[in-house]
Scaffold this active site. Structure first.
Site, PDB file in Angstrom:
ATOM      1  CE1 TYR A 131       0.384   0.078   4.591  1.00 55.93           C
ATOM      2  CE2 TYR A 131      -0.540  -2.089   4.202  1.00 55.93           C
ATOM      3  CZ  TYR A 131       0.115  -1.196   5.033  1.00 55.93           C
ATOM      4  OH  TYR A 131       0.486  -1.577   6.289  1.00 55.93           O
TER       5      TYR A 131
ATOM      6  CE  LYS B 171     -14.014  20.677  -5.826  1.00 51.78           C
ATOM      7  NZ  LYS B 171     -14.554  21.612  -6.871  1.00 51.78           N
TER       8      LYS B 171
END
Length: 130
Positions: A54, A100
């Site tokens: 990862y 966002k």
């Protein structure tokens, strides 16, 4: 298949957006990546080579977000999926959420987000059809 590796709340300051001010001044972007794969071998071997590193996934996501400029959160999600499928053959399916925080929408909004889920062969078919 229920095996998964997830990277949550990867945070970047990048220059994406439809609005010129976002592209010029930058925005905060948060990414979650949920990766479906077979981890049977790694559960037995306890060896990193038998699973998905990862750290490398983080680097690939960071490169897509920081080295490109996109108008839409949808395109950021797709770009990340394409990159991860290309770099890591062990991945079978991916769910990417692009957030966002505090978007400028003319009111108080905590965040907007786009979530996309694709299987490896599904993404290839979409590319060919486009």
């Amino acid at each position: 298949m229920l095996d998964r590796i997830s990277l949550k709340k990867l945070k970047f300051y990048a220059y994406h957006g439809h609005a010129e001010v976002e592209r010029n001044n930058g925005i905060n972007i948060e990414i979650d990546a949920e990766i479906i794969l077979d981890i049977d071998k790694a559960m037995i071997s306890d060896n990193l080579r038998d699973t998905l590193d990862y750290r490398k996934v983080y680097t690939a996501v960071k490169e897509e977000v920081m080295n490109n400029r996109f108008n839409l959160l949808e395109k950021i999600a797709r770009s990340i999926m394409e990159s991860l499928f290309e770099k890591f053959s062990i991945i079978e399916e991916i769910k990417v959420t692009v957030k966002k925080p505090s978007p400028s929408l003319g009111g108080v909004v905590g965040q907007v987000e786009v979530c996309a889920f694709r299987k490896r062969d599904q993404l290839r078919k979409e590319i060919d059809a486009f």
